[in-house]
Design an enzyme around this catalytic site. Structure first.
Site, PDB file in Angstrom:
ATOM      1  N   CYS A 246       0.858  -1.203   0.000  1.00 40.65           N
ATOM      2  CA  CYS A 246       0.000   0.000   0.000  1.00 40.65           C
ATOM      3  C   CYS A 246       0.889   1.246   0.000  1.00 40.65           C
ATOM      4  N   GLN A 287      21.811  38.655 -10.913  1.00 37.71           N
ATOM      5  CA  GLN A 287      22.284  37.288 -11.205  1.00 37.71           C
ATOM      6  C   GLN A 287      22.012  36.318 -10.054  1.00 37.71           C
ATOM      7  N   GLU A 371       5.583   8.121   5.298  1.00 35.38           N
ATOM      8  CA  GLU A 371       5.682   7.185   4.161  1.00 35.38           C
ATOM      9  C   GLU A 371       7.122   6.739   3.929  1.00 35.38           C
ATOM     10  N   GLY A 372       7.902   6.646   5.015  1.00 35.77           N
ATOM     11  CA  GLY A 372       9.310   6.283   4.920  1.00 35.77           C
ATOM     12  C   GLY A 372      10.150   7.545   4.907  1.00 35.77           C
ATOM     13  N   PHE A 391      19.616  -1.856   7.082  1.00 30.18           N
ATOM     14  CA  PHE A 391      18.593  -1.401   8.027  1.00 30.18           C
ATOM     15  C   PHE A 391      18.901  -1.836   9.450  1.00 30.18           C
TER      16      PHE A 391
HETATM   17  P1  TGC Z   1      11.588  -6.676   4.817  1.00 27.69           P
HETATM   18  O1  TGC Z   1      12.177  -7.866   5.466  1.00 27.69           O
HETATM   19  O2  TGC Z   1      12.375  -5.921   3.803  1.00 27.69           O
HETATM   20  O3  TGC Z   1      10.192  -7.058   4.145  1.00 27.69           O
HETATM   21  C1  TGC Z   1       9.199  -7.795   4.849  1.00 27.69           C
HETATM   22  C2  TGC Z   1       8.351  -8.512   3.823  1.00 27.69           C
HETATM   23  O4  TGC Z   1       7.683  -7.572   2.983  1.00 27.69           O
HETATM   24  C3  TGC Z   1       8.065  -7.755   1.607  1.00 27.69           C
HETATM   25  N1  TGC Z   1       8.160  -6.421   1.020  1.00 27.69           N
HETATM   26  C4  TGC Z   1       7.243  -5.921   0.203  1.00 27.69           C
HETATM   27  N2  TGC Z   1       6.127  -6.450  -0.306  1.00 27.69           N
HETATM   28  C5  TGC Z   1       5.373  -5.668  -1.115  1.00 27.69           C
HETATM   29  N3  TGC Z   1       5.696  -4.398  -1.400  1.00 27.69           N
HETATM   30  C6  TGC Z   1       6.813  -3.826  -0.890  1.00 27.69           C
HETATM   31  N4  TGC Z   1       7.110  -2.570  -1.146  1.00 27.69           N
HETATM   32  C7  TGC Z   1       7.643  -4.603  -0.056  1.00 27.69           C
HETATM   33  N5  TGC Z   1       8.805  -4.369   0.624  1.00 27.69           N
HETATM   34  C8  TGC Z   1       9.101  -5.499   1.274  1.00 27.69           C
HETATM   35  C9  TGC Z   1       9.388  -8.493   1.674  1.00 27.69           C
HETATM   36  O5  TGC Z   1       9.623  -9.210   0.500  1.00 27.69           O
HETATM   37  C10 TGC Z   1       9.170  -9.383   2.876  1.00 27.69           C
HETATM   38  O6  TGC Z   1       8.335 -10.460   2.467  1.00 27.69           O
HETATM   39  P2  TGC Z   1       8.473 -11.912   3.160  1.00 27.69           P
HETATM   40  O7  TGC Z   1       7.488 -12.749   2.424  1.00 27.69           O
HETATM   41  O8  TGC Z   1       9.913 -12.295   2.953  1.00 27.69           O
HETATM   42  O9  TGC Z   1       8.135 -11.718   4.597  1.00 27.69           O
HETATM   43  O10 TGC Z   1      11.089  -5.701   5.981  1.00 27.69           O
HETATM   44  P3  TGC Z   1      11.916  -4.916   7.068  1.00 27.69           P
HETATM   45  O11 TGC Z   1      11.275  -5.211   8.378  1.00 27.69           O
HETATM   46  O12 TGC Z   1      13.390  -5.170   6.924  1.00 27.69           O
HETATM   47  O13 TGC Z   1      11.586  -3.403   6.725  1.00 27.69           O
HETATM   48  C11 TGC Z   1      12.004  -2.801   5.539  1.00 27.69           C
HETATM   49  C12 TGC Z   1      11.709  -1.286   5.560  1.00 27.69           C
HETATM   50  C13 TGC Z   1      12.531  -0.583   6.623  1.00 27.69           C
HETATM   51  C14 TGC Z   1      12.106  -0.775   4.193  1.00 27.69           C
HETATM   52  C15 TGC Z   1      10.219  -1.054   5.788  1.00 27.69           C
HETATM   53  O14 TGC Z   1       9.813  -1.484   7.015  1.00 27.69           O
HETATM   54  C16 TGC Z   1       9.812   0.381   5.606  1.00 27.69           C
HETATM   55  O15 TGC Z   1       9.504   0.790   4.485  1.00 27.69           O
HETATM   56  N6  TGC Z   1       9.775   1.222   6.694  1.00 27.69           N
HETATM   57  C17 TGC Z   1       9.225   2.570   6.640  1.00 27.69           C
HETATM   58  C18 TGC Z   1       7.871   2.587   7.305  1.00 27.69           C
HETATM   59  C19 TGC Z   1       6.916   3.516   6.630  1.00 27.69           C
HETATM   60  O16 TGC Z   1       7.088   3.950   5.513  1.00 27.69           O
HETATM   61  N7  TGC Z   1       5.824   3.796   7.307  1.00 27.69           N
HETATM   62  C20 TGC Z   1       4.782   4.584   6.727  1.00 27.69           C
HETATM   63  C21 TGC Z   1       3.541   4.553   7.586  1.00 27.69           C
HETATM   64  S1  TGC Z   1       2.101   5.122   6.743  1.00 27.69           S
HETATM   65  C22 TGC Z   1       2.309   6.772   6.568  1.00 27.69           C
HETATM   66  O17 TGC Z   1       3.306   7.347   6.842  1.00 27.69           O
HETATM   67  C23 TGC Z   1       1.150   7.474   5.994  1.00 27.69           C
HETATM   68  S2  TGC Z   1       1.346   9.169   5.825  1.00 27.69           S
HETATM   69  C24 TGC Z   1      -0.092   9.411   5.013  1.00 27.69           C
HETATM   70  C25 TGC Z   1      -0.316  10.785   4.520  1.00 27.69           C
HETATM   71  O18 TGC Z   1      -0.805  11.605   5.327  1.00 27.69           O
HETATM   72  O19 TGC Z   1      -0.101  11.006   3.292  1.00 27.69           O
HETATM   73  P1  FAD Z   2      11.784   6.920  13.667  1.00 26.18           P
HETATM   74  O1  FAD Z   2      11.558   5.642  12.951  1.00 26.18           O
HETATM   75  O2  FAD Z   2      11.940   6.874  15.142  1.00 26.18           O
HETATM   76  O3  FAD Z   2      13.054   7.632  13.021  1.00 26.18           O
HETATM   77  C1  FAD Z   2      13.765   8.677  13.672  1.00 26.18           C
HETATM   78  C2  FAD Z   2      15.019   8.965  12.854  1.00 26.18           C
HETATM   79  O4  FAD Z   2      15.842   7.796  12.809  1.00 26.18           O
HETATM   80  C3  FAD Z   2      14.702   9.315  11.389  1.00 26.18           C
HETATM   81  O5  FAD Z   2      15.580  10.320  10.944  1.00 26.18           O
HETATM   82  C4  FAD Z   2      14.989   8.013  10.650  1.00 26.18           C
HETATM   83  O6  FAD Z   2      15.363   8.222   9.288  1.00 26.18           O
HETATM   84  C5  FAD Z   2      16.145   7.462  11.473  1.00 26.18           C
HETATM   85  N1  FAD Z   2      16.227   6.002  11.337  1.00 26.18           N
HETATM   86  C6  FAD Z   2      15.339   5.055  11.742  1.00 26.18           C
HETATM   87  N2  FAD Z   2      15.749   3.828  11.409  1.00 26.18           N
HETATM   88  C7  FAD Z   2      16.940   3.974  10.786  1.00 26.18           C
HETATM   89  C8  FAD Z   2      17.881   3.075  10.186  1.00 26.18           C
HETATM   90  N3  FAD Z   2      17.664   1.761  10.135  1.00 26.18           N
HETATM   91  N4  FAD Z   2      19.007   3.596   9.647  1.00 26.18           N
HETATM   92  C9  FAD Z   2      19.228   4.945   9.647  1.00 26.18           C
HETATM   93  N5  FAD Z   2      18.394   5.843  10.194  1.00 26.18           N
HETATM   94  C10 FAD Z   2      17.257   5.356  10.746  1.00 26.18           C
HETATM   95  N6  FAD Z   2       1.769   6.565   9.941  1.00 26.18           N
HETATM   96  C11 FAD Z   2       0.708   5.751   9.664  1.00 26.18           C
HETATM   97  O7  FAD Z   2       0.761   4.543   9.884  1.00 26.18           O
HETATM   98  N7  FAD Z   2      -0.444   6.277   9.139  1.00 26.18           N
HETATM   99  C12 FAD Z   2      -0.585   7.598   8.868  1.00 26.18           C
HETATM  100  O8  FAD Z   2      -1.625   8.035   8.372  1.00 26.18           O
HETATM  101  C13 FAD Z   2       0.497   8.475   9.167  1.00 26.18           C
HETATM  102  N8  FAD Z   2       0.370   9.826   8.989  1.00 26.18           N
HETATM  103  C14 FAD Z   2       1.370  10.662   9.428  1.00 26.18           C
HETATM  104  C15 FAD Z   2       1.165  12.047   9.408  1.00 26.18           C
HETATM  105  C16 FAD Z   2       2.153  12.904   9.891  1.00 26.18           C
HETATM  106  C17 FAD Z   2       1.905  14.367   9.924  1.00 26.18           C
HETATM  107  C18 FAD Z   2       3.383  12.376  10.355  1.00 26.18           C
HETATM  108  C19 FAD Z   2       4.469  13.279  10.850  1.00 26.18           C
HETATM  109  C20 FAD Z   2       3.594  11.017  10.370  1.00 26.18           C
HETATM  110  C21 FAD Z   2       2.575  10.137   9.927  1.00 26.18           C
HETATM  111  N9  FAD Z   2       2.747   8.740  10.010  1.00 26.18           N
HETATM  112  C22 FAD Z   2       1.691   7.890   9.717  1.00 26.18           C
HETATM  113  C23 FAD Z   2       3.910   8.173  10.643  1.00 26.18           C
HETATM  114  C24 FAD Z   2       5.166   8.173   9.764  1.00 26.18           C
HETATM  115  O9  FAD Z   2       5.086   7.180   8.783  1.00 26.18           O
HETATM  116  C25 FAD Z   2       6.377   7.982  10.675  1.00 26.18           C
HETATM  117  O10 FAD Z   2       6.558   9.199  11.375  1.00 26.18           O
HETATM  118  C26 FAD Z   2       7.630   7.610   9.904  1.00 26.18           C
HETATM  119  O11 FAD Z   2       7.515   6.326   9.329  1.00 26.18           O
HETATM  120  C27 FAD Z   2       8.895   7.658  10.780  1.00 26.18           C
HETATM  121  O12 FAD Z   2       8.688   7.013  12.000  1.00 26.18           O
HETATM  122  P2  FAD Z   2       9.085   7.753  13.374  1.00 26.18           P
HETATM  123  O13 FAD Z   2       8.435   9.098  13.363  1.00 26.18           O
HETATM  124  O14 FAD Z   2       8.745   6.825  14.481  1.00 26.18           O
HETATM  125  O15 FAD Z   2      10.636   7.976  13.291  1.00 26.18           O
END
Ligand code: TGC
Ligand code: FAD
Length: 392
Positions: A246, A287, A371-372, A391
């Site tokens: 997603c 400039q 979103e990462g 990671f």
């Molecule tokens: P990892 O071991 O790499 O992967 C676990 C399993 O997932 C599979 N996989 C994927 N599958 C589909 N699509 C992808 N993009 C995939 N990436 C990985 C992978 O193959 C594996 O499968 P399996 O079958 O082997 O289990 O996982 P990891 O634990 O090492 O984590 C990798 C990492 C750090 C990249 C991942 O956890 C990550 O992307 N972290 C960032 C978290 C994040 O982005 N959170 C966002 C929360 S939502 C949000 O922020 C909404 S904001 C909304 C708004 O207001 O716009």
């Molecule tokens: P942390 O993971 O604690 O990271 C802190 C710092 O450490 C960052 O600089 C990061 O890059 C660094 N770091 C962490 N791990 C590593 C590593 N392995 N190597 C190097 N550096 C690292 N989440 C949802 O699920 N749903 C939502 O709708 C949603 N909406 C959001 C809206 C807003 C306004 C905000 C601010 C966040 C939202 N989020 C949501 C959460 C968002 O996805 C997280 O804030 C984000 O994934 C980072 O997590 P964290 O804030 O816990 O930071």
């Protein structure tokens, strides 16, 4: 009140690559933003609220599930149209785009991809029409970048599940009707559950004090022995890959959206550089100011090209997670830098709400983290090119 004088900027004639449908989608989204959103955005930003009365209008321009098939109420558009809508919305405000991305990619997408036919029919048409708003619960207080460590969990209690735990930083949680929640079962496997407002033990306290993304309501999701009917489990996929897929869709939309914020900053700075005179000439004749403007449009154009190609790959089902990460990271970083340079071109006026710059800049501080984070996307690229995970 400031008049919205925005004009698109297309240095490399990218319009020639768009279909008539893409242009129609863009023009209607842009016209809607100018009429309905631009006049009120500063007011809502200041009072830290999302203007909920615009939700039906967002549905009309196809901002909820643009690529979801028409049989489920979506607009049935392609991925480039989706990106264009995200760009037009974020040109106004990242919070507006957030509401659209969460609804489309983080709520409708998992229900469409991993839901049962009953779930699709029950939720998707209402979500597409804006009659129902959803949110997405992945992040927890102690698990942000590392969602696999989540502790939110559910247990089988016969005819229902019992859900416990908490999610944090959830966009739209304070007013959402449903939440797609990711939680572990008794074996520690991650599943998606649809939790509805009104279920006993489910609360959504709002998060206050944000200096960023103020025109978006952010909150928590708290589950205290919530009884979730078994038919609310998404049956199609389990494991962390389900929520991560997603995120691929939402991050793709952000890559387009961030260009919108950058374009608005550039547009305002270019106009200001022609209107503002110092030392007897427009500041755009110096400039140093031209360097800033020339570099802005160069970086915006590079991002436009990268993102258009990504859109083509996405349409063909060939865009990889790592390619999406690169575009999200590059474009948000680019937009932040453009916003900072545009702020300087506006001098003191740049810090006021007479211009959109400071608001975009503050918003982008969320966009670069959610979103990462910027770092996580770099590590995804690093992993992809070396085969070595840095990671852990
Ligand atoms: P990892 O071991 O790499 O992967 C676990 C399993 O997932 C599979 N996989 C994927 N599958 C589909 N699509 C992808 N993009 C995939 N990436 C990985 C992978 O193959 C594996 O499968 P399996 O079958 O082997 O289990 O996982 P990891 O634990 O090492 O984590 C990798 C990492 C750090 C990249 C991942 O956890 C990550 O992307 N972290 C960032 C978290 C994040 O982005 N959170 C966002 C929360 S939502 C949000 O922020 C909404 S904001 C909304 C708004 O207001 O716009
Ligand atoms: P942390 O993971 O604690 O990271 C802190 C710092 O450490 C960052 O600089 C990061 O890059 C660094 N770091 C962490 N791990 C590593 C590593 N392995 N190597 C190097 N550096 C690292 N989440 C949802 O699920 N749903 C939502 O709708 C949603 N909406 C959001 C809206 C807003 C306004 C905000 C601010 C966040 C939202 N989020 C949501 C959460 C968002 O996805 C997280 O804030 C984000 O994934 C980072 O997590 P964290 O804030 O816990 O930071």
């Amino acid at each position: 009140m400031r008049t919205d004088q925005y004009q698109g900027h297309d240095y490399y004639l990218m319009d020639e690559l768009l279909s008539d449908e893409h242009k129609l989608v863009r023009d209607s989204a842009r016209a809607w933003v100018k009429k309905e959103m631009s006049p009120i955005i500063e007011e809502y930003y200041e009072k830290a609220d999302f203007p909920k009365h615009v939700i039906p209008g967002m549905a009309e321009i196809g901002a909820f599930g643009p690529y979801i098939p028409e049989e489920y109420g979506g607009a049935g558009l392609d991925q480039i149209s989706y990106g264009i809508i995200m760009q037009e919305l974020e040109r106004c405000d990242s919070g507006l785009r957030s509401t659209s991305s969460v609804q489309s990619s983080l709520v409708m997408f998992p229900i469409w991809k991993y839901g049962s036919e009953e779930q699709r029919k029950k939720y998707l048409p209402k979500l597409a029409a804006g009659e129902m708003i959803g949110c997405f619960g992945l992040t927890e207080p102690d698990h942000g970048s590392n969602p696999s460590g989540m502790i939110t969990n559910f247990k089988d209690a016969g005819d229902h599940f019992v859900l416990n735990g908490a999610k944090m930083w959830i966009s739209n949680s304070p007013f959402a009707d449903i939440a797609v929640v990711w939680a572990k079962n008794e074996e520690g496997r991650i599943h998606g559950l649809i939790v509805e407002r009104g279920m006993e033990g489910f609360t959504t306290p709002e998060t206050h004090g944000k200096w960023s993304l103020r025109a978006s309501n952010t909150g928590e999701l708290v589950f205290d022995n919530v009884k979730v009917p078994k038919e609310n489990l998404l049956p199609g996929r389990s494991g962390l890959g389900a929520p991560l897929s997603c995120l691929d869709s939402a991050r793709y939309g952000i890559a387009w959206g961030a260009i919108g914020a950058a374009l608005d900053c550039y547009d305002s700075a270019l106009r200001y550089s022609k209107e503002r005179h110092q030392f007897g000439k427009p500041i755009g004749a110096f400039q140093l100011q031209q360097k800033k403007l020339a570099e802005m449009i160069t970086e915006i154009t590079k991002a436009q090209l990268l993102t258009f190609r990504l859109g083509q790959l996405k349409n063909e089902g060939r865009a990889s997670t790592a390619q999406i990460s690169m575009a999200k990271r590059n474009n948000v970083d680019m937009a932040l830098k453009v916003a900072r340079e545009a702020r300087q071109i506006h001098g003191g006026m740049g810090i006021t709400n007479e211009y959109p710059i400071m608001r975009h800049m503050m918003n982008l501080e969320s966009v670069v983290t959610y979103e990462g984070t910027h770092d996580i996307h770099l590590l995804i690229t690093g992993f992809d090119i070396t085969g070595e995970s840095a990671f852990k």
